[in-house]
Design a protein around this motif. Structure first.
Motif, PDB file in Angstrom:
ATOM      1  N   GLN A 100       0.816  -1.204   0.000  1.00 60.80           N
ATOM      2  CA  GLN A 100       0.000   0.000   0.000  1.00 60.80           C
ATOM      3  C   GLN A 100       0.852   1.257   0.000  1.00 60.80           C
ATOM      4  O   GLN A 100       0.539   2.233  -0.675  1.00 60.80           O
ATOM      5  CB  GLN A 100      -0.953   0.000   1.194  1.00 60.80           C
ATOM      6  N   VAL A 101       1.952   1.230   0.735  1.00 63.41           N
ATOM      7  CA  VAL A 101       2.839   2.398   0.757  1.00 63.41           C
ATOM      8  C   VAL A 101       3.465   2.616  -0.614  1.00 63.41           C
ATOM      9  O   VAL A 101       3.429   3.715  -1.167  1.00 63.41           O
ATOM     10  CB  VAL A 101       3.942   2.233   1.827  1.00 63.41           C
ATOM     11  N   LEU A 102       4.047   1.559  -1.186  1.00 62.85           N
ATOM     12  CA  LEU A 102       4.792   1.721  -2.425  1.00 62.85           C
ATOM     13  C   LEU A 102       3.904   2.039  -3.615  1.00 62.85           C
ATOM     14  O   LEU A 102       4.358   2.616  -4.599  1.00 62.85           O
ATOM     15  CB  LEU A 102       5.626   0.462  -2.706  1.00 62.85           C
ATOM     16  N   ALA A 103       2.630   1.648  -3.548  1.00 68.41           N
ATOM     17  CA  ALA A 103       1.713   1.940  -4.650  1.00 68.41           C
ATOM     18  C   ALA A 103       0.937   3.229  -4.420  1.00 68.41           C
ATOM     19  O   ALA A 103       0.209   3.673  -5.312  1.00 68.41           O
ATOM     20  CB  ALA A 103       0.734   0.774  -4.844  1.00 68.41           C
ATOM     21  N   HIS A 104       1.085   3.849  -3.265  1.00 68.88           N
ATOM     22  CA  HIS A 104       0.289   5.036  -2.945  1.00 68.88           C
ATOM     23  C   HIS A 104       0.751   6.228  -3.789  1.00 68.88           C
ATOM     24  O   HIS A 104       1.946   6.509  -3.878  1.00 68.88           O
ATOM     25  CB  HIS A 104       0.434   5.380  -1.461  1.00 68.88           C
ATOM     26  N   PRO A 105      -0.188   6.925  -4.446  1.00 67.67           N
ATOM     27  CA  PRO A 105       0.190   8.024  -5.345  1.00 67.67           C
ATOM     28  C   PRO A 105       1.026   9.107  -4.678  1.00 67.67           C
ATOM     29  O   PRO A 105       1.875   9.722  -5.317  1.00 67.67           O
ATOM     30  CB  PRO A 105      -1.171   8.577  -5.796  1.00 67.67           C
ATOM     31  N   SER A 106       0.801   9.361  -3.380  1.00 70.79           N
ATOM     32  CA  SER A 106       1.522  10.443  -2.712  1.00 70.79           C
ATOM     33  C   SER A 106       2.978  10.094  -2.444  1.00 70.79           C
ATOM     34  O   SER A 106       3.789  10.983  -2.177  1.00 70.79           O
ATOM     35  CB  SER A 106       0.834  10.790  -1.390  1.00 70.79           C
ATOM     36  N   PHE A 107       3.319   8.800  -2.505  1.00 71.45           N
ATOM     37  CA  PHE A 107       4.679   8.402  -2.184  1.00 71.45           C
ATOM     38  C   PHE A 107       5.590   8.546  -3.398  1.00 71.45           C
ATOM     39  O   PHE A 107       6.682   9.088  -3.317  1.00 71.45           O
ATOM     40  CB  PHE A 107       4.690   6.962  -1.654  1.00 71.45           C
ATOM     41  N   GLY A 108       5.167   8.059  -4.562  1.00 69.45           N
ATOM     42  CA  GLY A 108       5.916   8.269  -5.801  1.00 69.45           C
ATOM     43  C   GLY A 108       7.248   7.570  -5.857  1.00 69.45           C
ATOM     44  O   GLY A 108       8.307   8.208  -5.857  1.00 69.45           O
ATOM     45  N   VAL A 109       7.252   6.246  -5.898  1.00 73.48           N
ATOM     46  CA  VAL A 109       8.490   5.492  -6.055  1.00 73.48           C
ATOM     47  C   VAL A 109       9.109   5.798  -7.422  1.00 73.48           C
ATOM     48  O   VAL A 109       8.411   5.877  -8.433  1.00 73.48           O
ATOM     49  CB  VAL A 109       8.224   3.977  -5.946  1.00 73.48           C
ATOM     50  N   THR A 110      10.415   5.981  -7.449  1.00 72.68           N
ATOM     51  CA  THR A 110      11.099   6.239  -8.712  1.00 72.68           C
ATOM     52  C   THR A 110      11.167   4.972  -9.559  1.00 72.68           C
ATOM     53  O   THR A 110      11.484   3.896  -9.059  1.00 72.68           O
ATOM     54  CB  THR A 110      12.523   6.756  -8.458  1.00 72.68           C
ATOM     55  N   LYS A 111      10.829   5.107 -10.841  1.00 68.97           N
ATOM     56  CA  LYS A 111      10.911   3.985 -11.775  1.00 68.97           C
ATOM     57  C   LYS A 111      11.716   4.403 -12.990  1.00 68.97           C
ATOM     58  O   LYS A 111      11.658   5.559 -13.419  1.00 68.97           O
ATOM     59  CB  LYS A 111       9.512   3.533 -12.232  1.00 68.97           C
ATOM     60  N   VAL A 112      12.441   3.453 -13.556  1.00 67.74           N
ATOM     61  CA  VAL A 112      13.248   3.711 -14.751  1.00 67.74           C
ATOM     62  C   VAL A 112      12.726   2.837 -15.887  1.00 67.74           C
ATOM     63  O   VAL A 112      12.582   1.624 -15.731  1.00 67.74           O
ATOM     64  CB  VAL A 112      14.739   3.431 -14.505  1.00 67.74           C
ATOM     65  N   TYR A 113      12.448   3.479 -17.024  1.00 69.30           N
ATOM     66  CA  TYR A 113      11.914   2.785 -18.194  1.00 69.30           C
ATOM     67  C   TYR A 113      12.857   2.960 -19.377  1.00 69.30           C
ATOM     68  O   TYR A 113      13.518   3.989 -19.533  1.00 69.30           O
ATOM     69  CB  TYR A 113      10.553   3.365 -18.591  1.00 69.30           C
ATOM     70  N   ILE A 114      12.875   1.932 -20.235  1.00 64.18           N
ATOM     71  CA  ILE A 114      13.526   2.039 -21.534  1.00 64.18           C
ATOM     72  C   ILE A 114      12.421   1.960 -22.581  1.00 64.18           C
ATOM     73  O   ILE A 114      11.675   0.975 -22.634  1.00 64.18           O
ATOM     74  CB  ILE A 114      14.547   0.919 -21.783  1.00 64.18           C
ATOM     75  N   ALA A 115      12.300   3.004 -23.400  1.00 65.08           N
ATOM     76  CA  ALA A 115      11.258   3.058 -24.412  1.00 65.08           C
ATOM     77  C   ALA A 115      11.884   3.060 -25.802  1.00 65.08           C
ATOM     78  O   ALA A 115      12.774   3.874 -26.095  1.00 65.08           O
ATOM     79  CB  ALA A 115      10.407   4.317 -24.233  1.00 65.08           C
ATOM     80  N   GLN A 132      17.863   3.605 -37.840  1.00 64.02           N
ATOM     81  CA  GLN A 132      16.815   3.087 -38.718  1.00 64.02           C
ATOM     82  C   GLN A 132      15.422   3.602 -38.346  1.00 64.02           C
ATOM     83  O   GLN A 132      14.445   2.864 -38.333  1.00 64.02           O
ATOM     84  CB  GLN A 132      16.831   1.549 -38.708  1.00 64.02           C
ATOM     85  N   GLY A 133      15.379   4.877 -38.038  1.00 61.81           N
ATOM     86  CA  GLY A 133      14.091   5.513 -37.823  1.00 61.81           C
ATOM     87  C   GLY A 133      13.455   5.294 -36.472  1.00 61.81           C
ATOM     88  O   GLY A 133      12.299   5.668 -36.258  1.00 61.81           O
ATOM     89  N   THR A 134      14.206   4.705 -35.528  1.00 62.53           N
ATOM     90  CA  THR A 134      13.689   4.538 -34.165  1.00 62.53           C
ATOM     91  C   THR A 134      14.753   5.000 -33.168  1.00 62.53           C
ATOM     92  O   THR A 134      15.930   5.146 -33.508  1.00 62.53           O
ATOM     93  CB  THR A 134      13.319   3.080 -33.854  1.00 62.53           C
ATOM     94  N   SER A 135      14.323   5.221 -31.922  1.00 66.55           N
ATOM     95  CA  SER A 135      15.249   5.657 -30.874  1.00 66.55           C
ATOM     96  C   SER A 135      14.961   4.894 -29.588  1.00 66.55           C
ATOM     97  O   SER A 135      13.834   4.463 -29.339  1.00 66.55           O
ATOM     98  CB  SER A 135      15.104   7.159 -30.610  1.00 66.55           C
ATOM     99  N   LEU A 136      16.003   4.741 -28.762  1.00 67.00           N
ATOM    100  CA  LEU A 136      15.863   4.187 -27.415  1.00 67.00           C
ATOM    101  C   LEU A 136      16.058   5.317 -26.417  1.00 67.00           C
ATOM    102  O   LEU A 136      17.076   6.002 -26.427  1.00 67.00           O
ATOM    103  CB  LEU A 136      16.900   3.097 -27.154  1.00 67.00           C
ATOM    104  N   VAL A 137      15.061   5.518 -25.569  1.00 70.84           N
ATOM    105  CA  VAL A 137      15.099   6.590 -24.583  1.00 70.84           C
ATOM    106  C   VAL A 137      14.930   6.000 -23.193  1.00 70.84           C
ATOM    107  O   VAL A 137      14.062   5.147 -22.979  1.00 70.84           O
ATOM    108  CB  VAL A 137      13.969   7.612 -24.844  1.00 70.84           C
ATOM    109  N   GLU A 138      15.775   6.439 -22.255  1.00 67.25           N
ATOM    110  CA  GLU A 138      15.642   6.040 -20.854  1.00 67.25           C
ATOM    111  C   GLU A 138      14.976   7.171 -20.098  1.00 67.25           C
ATOM    112  O   GLU A 138      15.451   8.314 -20.124  1.00 67.25           O
ATOM    113  CB  GLU A 138      17.006   5.737 -20.247  1.00 67.25           C
ATOM    114  N   LEU A 139      13.875   6.857 -19.423  1.00 67.68           N
ATOM    115  CA  LEU A 139      13.134   7.841 -18.653  1.00 67.68           C
ATOM    116  C   LEU A 139      13.065   7.414 -17.190  1.00 67.68           C
ATOM    117  O   LEU A 139      12.770   6.255 -16.895  1.00 67.68           O
ATOM    118  CB  LEU A 139      11.706   7.992 -19.181  1.00 67.68           C
TER     119      LEU A 139
END
Length: 271
Positions: free
Chosen positions: A129-144, A181-188
């Motif tokens: 519940q803590v880690l999923a709570h919107p007010s807490f905001g756990v940092t996440k790293v994505y590769i898109a 080749q017309g695409t990019s990898l971005v880390e957010l």
């Protein structure tokens, strides 16, 4: 949680030894050195007794898991799997990845159906519940992987912030990993839990997402865990996750003292 030396409790050095922190003798040294806290207060007396079921213990600022019945699992969720323990539409769900554990596990937050990557499963309701709570905001790293060639100016725009239909949003960090080749990898790196936030941000700057994977959740890294595989967290990972959870447990409404995993955690994060 008690703030006093409960005579019916268990000696602190025995609790530490049972938790795998160190031998009882080394645990005594840790206590005497002032490196152990109970409920946030340093304890240096070797005679101190605690209640392992209710008291919180940390060593050098890292939380110690005392309840052996709690399970903490990392899953590399494949695409095409719904982040739920049951899907009314008959799609693949998370149950197939939890069969190796007797405990009833639940997901902490969620990943979109078409997003793969790190998802935490647990039977620890307070942590979920803590880690999923919107007010807490756990940092996440994505590769898109996105359409088009992302420029440095676009990266700066993501960091400065973009305006979406539900308000402004900015990346904590953003960097271009590759373009070809017309695409990019971005880390957010983000701490927002808004629905499909990565996809919406990239679409707003003109680079729709082709593939998306979450590589990091708070202190946890996906590493080399294969897609579709799950494993229990290591002792170090558990300590880091529990420490993060306890840091956020002071948020109003973040923790349900019943310890039950709330069904609502399944819908509070969707990237």
């Amino acid at each position: 949680m008690s703030d006093f030396d409960a005579p019916e409790g268990v000696r602190l050095q025995k609790v530490l030894a049972n938790a795998g922190v160190a031998s009882r003798r080394v645990s005594e040294d840790l206590i005497v050195a002032g490196r152990v806290r109970v409920n946030g207060k340093v304890v240096t007396e070797l005679g101190r007794r605690i209640d392992p079921e209710n008291d919180l213990v940390d060593v050098d600022g890292t939380a110690i898991q005392l309840d052996a019945g709690k399970r903490y699992v990392m899953l590399n969720k494949p695409t095409g799997v719904i982040s739920s323990m049951k899907d009314d539409r008959g799609r693949r769900d998370l149950r197939e990845f939890t069969r190796d554990w007797e405990e009833r596990l639940f997901n902490v937050g969620r990943l979109d159906y078409d997003t793969s990557g790190l998802l935490v499963l647990t039977n620890d309701g307070g942590l979920a519940q803590v880690l999923a709570h919107p007010s807490f905001g756990v940092t996440k790293v994505y590769i898109a992987k996105v359409e088009g060639t992302v420029t440095p100016a676009t990266i700066q725009r993501l960091i400065r912030g973009v305006e979406l239909e539900d308000g402004p949003i900015q990346a904590d960090k953003a960097r271009l990993l590759d373009s070809s080749q017309g695409t990019s990898l971005v880390e957010l790196t983000l701490h927002s839990g808004r629905n499909r936030i990565v996809r919406r941000m990239m679409a707003e700057v003109g680079h729709p997402v082709i593939e998306l994977v979450r590589r990091q959740f708070g202190p946890l890294h996906l590493g080399t865990l294969p897609v579709g595989r799950a494993r229990e967290l290591t002792k170090v990972e558990r300590g880091a996750l529990l420490t993060l959870s306890r840091q956020g447990s002071g948020a109003d409404g973040a923790v349900d003292p019943s310890g039950e995993v709330p069904a609502s955690t399944e819908g509070q994060e969707n990237s």
